[in-house]
Design an enzyme around this catalytic site. Structure first.
Site, mmCIF file in Angstrom:
data_model
loop_
_atom_site.group_PDB
_atom_site.id
_atom_site.type_symbol
_atom_site.label_atom_id
_atom_site.label_comp_id
_atom_site.label_asym_id
_atom_site.label_seq_id
_atom_site.Cartn_x
_atom_site.Cartn_y
_atom_site.Cartn_z
ATOM 1 N N ASP A 173 -34.514 -18.212 5.273
ATOM 2 C CA ASP A 173 -35.339 -19.143 4.511
ATOM 3 C C ASP A 173 -34.465 -19.955 3.567
ATOM 4 O O ASP A 173 -33.274 -19.683 3.403
ATOM 5 C CB ASP A 173 -36.520 -18.458 3.806
ATOM 6 C CG ASP A 173 -36.100 -17.521 2.695
ATOM 7 O OD1 ASP A 173 -34.936 -17.557 2.270
ATOM 8 O OD2 ASP A 173 -36.969 -16.758 2.223
ATOM 9 N N ILE A 174 -35.068 -20.974 2.993
ATOM 10 C CA ILE A 174 -34.330 -21.958 2.205
ATOM 11 C C ILE A 174 -34.167 -21.449 0.779
ATOM 12 O O ILE A 174 -35.146 -21.018 0.147
ATOM 13 C CB ILE A 174 -35.052 -23.309 2.208
ATOM 14 C CG1 ILE A 174 -35.245 -23.792 3.647
ATOM 15 C CG2 ILE A 174 -34.298 -24.351 1.392
ATOM 16 C CD1 ILE A 174 -36.182 -24.965 3.786
ATOM 17 N N GLU A 216 -41.339 -21.526 4.144
ATOM 18 C CA GLU A 216 -39.977 -22.011 4.382
ATOM 19 C C GLU A 216 -39.138 -21.019 5.166
ATOM 20 O O GLU A 216 -37.919 -21.133 5.215
ATOM 21 C CB GLU A 216 -39.292 -22.345 3.053
ATOM 22 C CG GLU A 216 -38.927 -21.166 2.186
ATOM 23 C CD GLU A 216 -40.019 -20.743 1.218
ATOM 24 O OE1 GLU A 216 -39.681 -20.130 0.196
ATOM 25 O OE2 GLU A 216 -41.205 -21.011 1.491
#
Length: 295
Positions: A173-174, A216
Site C-alpha cells: 500500500d501507499i 490504497e
C-alpha cells in the site's frame, strides 16, 4: 472469501445488466466507478445535465461535484462534454477539459465518479460487455477487483497444496496516502491510485494476478514463484513507484510504497493464512521505516 458487500455489489450489477428499463439507443454513459455502479443513462438530442442537484439528468450526490457540474450536448453529428465552471473540474481520460468532443470509450471523471461514453450501433452489446467486465475489474484502477482476486487466490492456493507448486503473494500500500489526500485532495488521490496501477501492471508477467485489494492496498499473486523470486518482484515494484512522479493537473506528486511478501507453505490451512502472512509482513515494512520490502 467474498464479503457480503461484494456479493451484493455483483448481484446489483447483474440486476442492472438485465434491467428492461434501460432502453437501447445510439449513445449512453455508464457508471463504471462510484455510486450506482453499472447504471446506464441514454443520451438523446437534448442537453444532458450532470451534477449534484437532483434537477440534473444524472445526479451525483458527492461533495466534490458542483450542483450543475457539466453538460453533454449533441450537435447533429457528435456529442460534446462541457464543464460548467465546476469547482473541481471535469476530466476526460485524466485530462482537465472545458469542452471536449466525446469518442467511443472515453472515460469522464466527475467528482469521484467515472462515466464511460458508449456510442454506435452495437452500444447494447458494449454495455453488457462492460457490465461483465465490472464483475472482475476495479473501475478506478483497471486492476482486478477484490472479488475476482479472491476467486483466483483460492483456486491457486488449492492447486499449490494439491501439487506442491510454488505460490507467492505480495501486498503493498501507499505510504502516507492520507497525507496525499489531505494535501492535494481526494481527486488527486484517486489519480495517484490509477497512475500507480498503470505503472506497475505492465511490468508483471501475464500469469500474475494484479488486483486492488481495497482502498490504497494492492495485491500481486505470483503462481509458480517462490519466496526469493517474489522478493525480487516486490523490490522491482517498489523501485518503479519510487522513481515515478505522478501528475494531477499541474502538480507532481511523489509516492513510495511498503510491501509484504509471503509464500505457500504446506502447514498453511487455507488461502486466508497466506494472505495474513503477507499482511503481517506489510505491517512490519510500515513499522520498520516504509518504502521497503519485508518477508
Amino acid at each position: 472469501m467474498a464479503s457480503d458487500s461484494e456479493r451484493t455489489r455483483v448481484t446489483r450489477l447483474k440486476e442492472v445488466a438485465g434491467s428492461k428499463s434501460a432502453a437501447s439507443g445510439a449513445a449512453c454513459v455508464v457508471v463504471i466507478y462510484g455510486p450506482e455502479l453499472g447504471k446506464r443513462v441514454q443520451l438523446g438530442t437534448a442537453p444532458f445535465g450532470i451534477g449534484r442537484s437532483a434537477r440534473n439528468d444524472l445526479a451525483i450526490d458527492q461533495e466534490s461535484v458542483s450542483r450543475h457540474h457539466a453538460r453533454i450536448t449533441f450537435d447533429g453529428a457528435d456529442y460534446w462534454l462541457h464543464d460548467l465552471n465546476s469547482t473541481n473540474g471535469t476530466y476526460v481520460n485524466d485530462g482537465l477539459v472545458s469542452e471536449q468532443r466525446l469518442t467511443e470509450g472515453d472515460q469522464i471523471h466527475i467528482g469521484r465518479s467515472i462515466l464511460k461514453f458508449m456510442t454506435g450501433e452495437n452500444v447494447e452489446a458494449q454495455y453488457h460487455e462492460e457490465i461483465y467486465r465490472l464483475m472482475t475489474v476495479d473501475g478506478l484502477t483497471q486492476a482486478f477487483n477484490r472479488r475476482y482476486f479472491n476467486e483466483v487466490f483460492e483456486r491457486e492456493f488449492n492447486r499449490s497444496g494439491r501439487y506442491q507448486r510454488a505460490l507467492s503473494l505480495i501486498l503493498f500500500d501507499i505510504d502516507f496516502f492520507k497525507r496525499v489526500n489531505d494535501t492535494f485532495g481526494h481527486l488527486a488521490g484517486d489519480s495517484v491510485l490509477r497512475q500507480i496501477a498503470a505503472a506497475v501492471k505492465p511490468r508483471l508477467r501475464r500469469e500474475d494476478v494484479f488486483a486492488r485489494a481495497g482502498g490504497e492496498e494492492f495485491a500481486i499473486l505470483l503462481p509458480e514463484i517462490g519466496l526469493d523470486g517474489a522478493r525480487i518482484t516486490a523490490d522491482k515494484v517498489r523501485r518503479i513507484v519510487e522513481a515515478s512522479r505522478f501528475k494531477h493537473e499541474q502538480q507532481l506528486i511523489a509516492c513510495t510504497i511498503s510491501l509484504g511478501v509471503a509464500s505457500f507453505q504446506t502447514a498453511m490451512i487455507d488461502a486466508t493464512t497466506l494472505y495474513k502472512a503477507a499482511d503481517d509482513w506489510l505491517y512490519q515494512a510500515k513499522q520498520r521505516g516504509r518504502n521497503r520490502v519485508e518477508g
